[in-house]
Design a protein around this motif. Structure first.
Motif, PDB file in Angstrom:
ATOM      1  N   GLU A 269       0.840  -1.201   0.000  1.00  0.00           N
ATOM      2  CA  GLU A 269       0.000   0.000   0.000  1.00  0.00           C
ATOM      3  C   GLU A 269       0.880   1.257   0.000  1.00  0.00           C
ATOM      4  O   GLU A 269       0.518   2.257  -0.615  1.00  0.00           O
ATOM      5  CB  GLU A 269      -0.936  -0.007   1.211  1.00  0.00           C
ATOM      6  CG  GLU A 269      -2.009  -1.074   1.147  1.00  0.00           C
ATOM      7  CD  GLU A 269      -2.955  -0.899  -0.037  1.00  0.00           C
ATOM      8  OE1 GLU A 269      -3.319   0.257  -0.359  1.00  0.00           O
ATOM      9  OE2 GLU A 269      -3.317  -1.912  -0.652  1.00  0.00           O
ATOM     10  N   ASP A 270       2.015   1.186   0.690  1.00  0.00           N
ATOM     11  CA  ASP A 270       2.939   2.325   0.692  1.00  0.00           C
ATOM     12  C   ASP A 270       3.486   2.601  -0.700  1.00  0.00           C
ATOM     13  O   ASP A 270       3.653   3.754  -1.098  1.00  0.00           O
ATOM     14  CB  ASP A 270       4.104   2.089   1.665  1.00  0.00           C
ATOM     15  CG  ASP A 270       3.677   2.187   3.120  1.00  0.00           C
ATOM     16  OD1 ASP A 270       2.591   2.746   3.399  1.00  0.00           O
ATOM     17  OD2 ASP A 270       4.438   1.708   3.978  1.00  0.00           O
ATOM     18  N   ASP A 271       3.790   1.520  -1.459  1.00  0.00           N
ATOM     19  CA  ASP A 271       4.248   1.681  -2.838  1.00  0.00           C
ATOM     20  C   ASP A 271       3.201   2.412  -3.664  1.00  0.00           C
ATOM     21  O   ASP A 271       3.505   3.364  -4.382  1.00  0.00           O
ATOM     22  CB  ASP A 271       4.530   0.319  -3.493  1.00  0.00           C
ATOM     23  CG  ASP A 271       5.762  -0.370  -2.952  1.00  0.00           C
ATOM     24  OD1 ASP A 271       6.713   0.327  -2.542  1.00  0.00           O
ATOM     25  OD2 ASP A 271       5.779  -1.617  -2.937  1.00  0.00           O
ATOM     26  N   LEU A 272       1.974   1.950  -3.561  1.00  0.00           N
ATOM     27  CA  LEU A 272       0.887   2.559  -4.331  1.00  0.00           C
ATOM     28  C   LEU A 272       0.615   3.991  -3.885  1.00  0.00           C
ATOM     29  O   LEU A 272       0.380   4.872  -4.718  1.00  0.00           O
ATOM     30  CB  LEU A 272      -0.378   1.706  -4.216  1.00  0.00           C
ATOM     31  CG  LEU A 272      -0.266   0.288  -4.789  1.00  0.00           C
ATOM     32  CD1 LEU A 272      -1.538  -0.499  -4.500  1.00  0.00           C
ATOM     33  CD2 LEU A 272       0.047   0.314  -6.269  1.00  0.00           C
ATOM     34  N   ALA A 273       0.683   4.220  -2.578  1.00  0.00           N
ATOM     35  CA  ALA A 273       0.448   5.570  -2.055  1.00  0.00           C
ATOM     36  C   ALA A 273       1.517   6.527  -2.561  1.00  0.00           C
ATOM     37  O   ALA A 273       1.214   7.670  -2.928  1.00  0.00           O
ATOM     38  CB  ALA A 273       0.434   5.554  -0.525  1.00  0.00           C
ATOM     39  N   TYR A 274       2.783   6.069  -2.604  1.00  0.00           N
ATOM     40  CA  TYR A 274       3.847   6.941  -3.105  1.00  0.00           C
ATOM     41  C   TYR A 274       3.607   7.293  -4.574  1.00  0.00           C
ATOM     42  O   TYR A 274       3.738   8.454  -4.975  1.00  0.00           O
ATOM     43  CB  TYR A 274       5.225   6.297  -2.938  1.00  0.00           C
ATOM     44  CG  TYR A 274       6.324   7.193  -3.456  1.00  0.00           C
ATOM     45  CD1 TYR A 274       6.720   8.308  -2.721  1.00  0.00           C
ATOM     46  CD2 TYR A 274       6.915   6.971  -4.697  1.00  0.00           C
ATOM     47  CE1 TYR A 274       7.692   9.166  -3.202  1.00  0.00           C
ATOM     48  CE2 TYR A 274       7.886   7.827  -5.177  1.00  0.00           C
ATOM     49  CZ  TYR A 274       8.275   8.916  -4.432  1.00  0.00           C
ATOM     50  OH  TYR A 274       9.224   9.782  -4.918  1.00  0.00           O
ATOM     51  N   LEU A 275       3.242   6.306  -5.363  1.00  0.00           N
ATOM     52  CA  LEU A 275       3.002   6.561  -6.784  1.00  0.00           C
ATOM     53  C   LEU A 275       1.861   7.556  -6.984  1.00  0.00           C
ATOM     54  O   LEU A 275       1.885   8.352  -7.925  1.00  0.00           O
ATOM     55  CB  LEU A 275       2.709   5.251  -7.521  1.00  0.00           C
ATOM     56  CG  LEU A 275       3.900   4.302  -7.673  1.00  0.00           C
ATOM     57  CD1 LEU A 275       3.447   2.972  -8.250  1.00  0.00           C
ATOM     58  CD2 LEU A 275       4.997   4.926  -8.528  1.00  0.00           C
ATOM     59  N   GLN A 276       0.890   7.543  -6.093  1.00  0.00           N
ATOM     60  CA  GLN A 276      -0.238   8.474  -6.205  1.00  0.00           C
ATOM     61  C   GLN A 276       0.175   9.911  -5.922  1.00  0.00           C
ATOM     62  O   GLN A 276      -0.534  10.839  -6.305  1.00  0.00           O
ATOM     63  CB  GLN A 276      -1.375   8.055  -5.280  1.00  0.00           C
ATOM     64  CG  GLN A 276      -2.059   6.792  -5.756  1.00  0.00           C
ATOM     65  CD  GLN A 276      -3.142   6.313  -4.809  1.00  0.00           C
ATOM     66  OE1 GLN A 276      -3.246   6.776  -3.675  1.00  0.00           O
ATOM     67  NE2 GLN A 276      -3.952   5.381  -5.266  1.00  0.00           N
ATOM     68  N   THR A 277       1.318  10.097  -5.276  1.00  0.00           N
ATOM     69  CA  THR A 277       1.794  11.459  -5.008  1.00  0.00           C
ATOM     70  C   THR A 277       2.506  12.063  -6.217  1.00  0.00           C
ATOM     71  O   THR A 277       2.762  13.259  -6.243  1.00  0.00           O
ATOM     72  CB  THR A 277       2.762  11.506  -3.804  1.00  0.00           C
ATOM     73  OG1 THR A 277       3.977  10.831  -4.139  1.00  0.00           O
ATOM     74  CG2 THR A 277       2.137  10.905  -2.566  1.00  0.00           C
ATOM     75  N   LEU A 278       2.820  11.224  -7.193  1.00  0.00           N
ATOM     76  CA  LEU A 278       3.546  11.708  -8.368  1.00  0.00           C
ATOM     77  C   LEU A 278       2.586  12.302  -9.387  1.00  0.00           C
ATOM     78  O   LEU A 278       1.437  11.883  -9.497  1.00  0.00           O
ATOM     79  CB  LEU A 278       4.336  10.552  -8.995  1.00  0.00           C
ATOM     80  CG  LEU A 278       5.329   9.846  -8.067  1.00  0.00           C
ATOM     81  CD1 LEU A 278       5.998   8.693  -8.793  1.00  0.00           C
ATOM     82  CD2 LEU A 278       6.355  10.817  -7.506  1.00  0.00           C
ATOM     83  N   SER A 279       3.080  13.260 -10.147  1.00  0.00           N
ATOM     84  CA  SER A 279       2.235  13.914 -11.146  1.00  0.00           C
ATOM     85  C   SER A 279       1.929  12.949 -12.294  1.00  0.00           C
ATOM     86  O   SER A 279       2.717  12.046 -12.593  1.00  0.00           O
ATOM     87  CB  SER A 279       2.945  15.152 -11.700  1.00  0.00           C
ATOM     88  OG  SER A 279       4.039  14.760 -12.522  1.00  0.00           O
ATOM     89  N   PRO A 280       0.791  13.161 -12.947  1.00  0.00           N
ATOM     90  CA  PRO A 280       0.467  12.329 -14.113  1.00  0.00           C
ATOM     91  C   PRO A 280       1.546  12.424 -15.199  1.00  0.00           C
ATOM     92  O   PRO A 280       1.828  11.432 -15.874  1.00  0.00           O
ATOM     93  CB  PRO A 280      -0.866  12.901 -14.608  1.00  0.00           C
ATOM     94  CG  PRO A 280      -1.472  13.562 -13.420  1.00  0.00           C
ATOM     95  CD  PRO A 280      -0.308  14.070 -12.614  1.00  0.00           C
ATOM     96  N   GLU A 281       2.159  13.584 -15.335  1.00  0.00           N
ATOM     97  CA  GLU A 281       3.215  13.758 -16.336  1.00  0.00           C
ATOM     98  C   GLU A 281       4.432  12.894 -16.014  1.00  0.00           C
ATOM     99  O   GLU A 281       5.010  12.271 -16.910  1.00  0.00           O
ATOM    100  CB  GLU A 281       3.638  15.235 -16.428  1.00  0.00           C
ATOM    101  CG  GLU A 281       2.567  16.162 -16.944  1.00  0.00           C
ATOM    102  CD  GLU A 281       1.543  16.573 -15.878  1.00  0.00           C
ATOM    103  OE1 GLU A 281       1.794  16.375 -14.656  1.00  0.00           O
ATOM    104  OE2 GLU A 281       0.471  17.070 -16.260  1.00  0.00           O
TER     105      GLU A 281
END
Length: 96
Positions: free
Chosen positions: A11-23
């Motif tokens: 879940e931490d992996d996924l949460a980190y990726l969600q903080t990144l911009s779509p670009e």
């Protein structure tokens, strides 16, 4: 015989990726895709080849997070896979 090690996308992996911009995520996905071809390639090799360039974009992205992005590319239909895609060294991808 070598025992396969299954990657666990947390879940931490996924949460980190969600903080990144779509670009940024699009650039990461493009780098991963660029390391594939019409021939079967080990997922571990694809991720390893893309990792150096990805680290320039974001040094905090992990192999498991890159695997998560590769899952998305596979689900989009741009790549075909064979084997258990959570076991990077025992599965392969190719362009469809």
């Amino acid at each position: 015989m070598e025992q396969p090690i299954e990657s666990i996308i947390t879940e931490d992996d996924l949460a980190y990726l969600q903080t990144l911009s779509p670009e940024l995520l699009e650039k990461v996905d493009s780098l991963l895709y660029a390391k594939t071809s019409e021939r079967w390639s080990k997922i571990a090799m694809v991720i390893s080849k893309a990792n150096k360039e990805v680290k320039i974009l974001d040094p905090n992205i992990t192999y498991d997070q890159l695997l998560s992005r590769l899952h998305i590319i596979i689900k989009s239909g741009k790549l075909s896979s064979q084997g258990n895609i959570n076991i990077m060294r025992f599965s392969e991808v190719r362009r469809t």
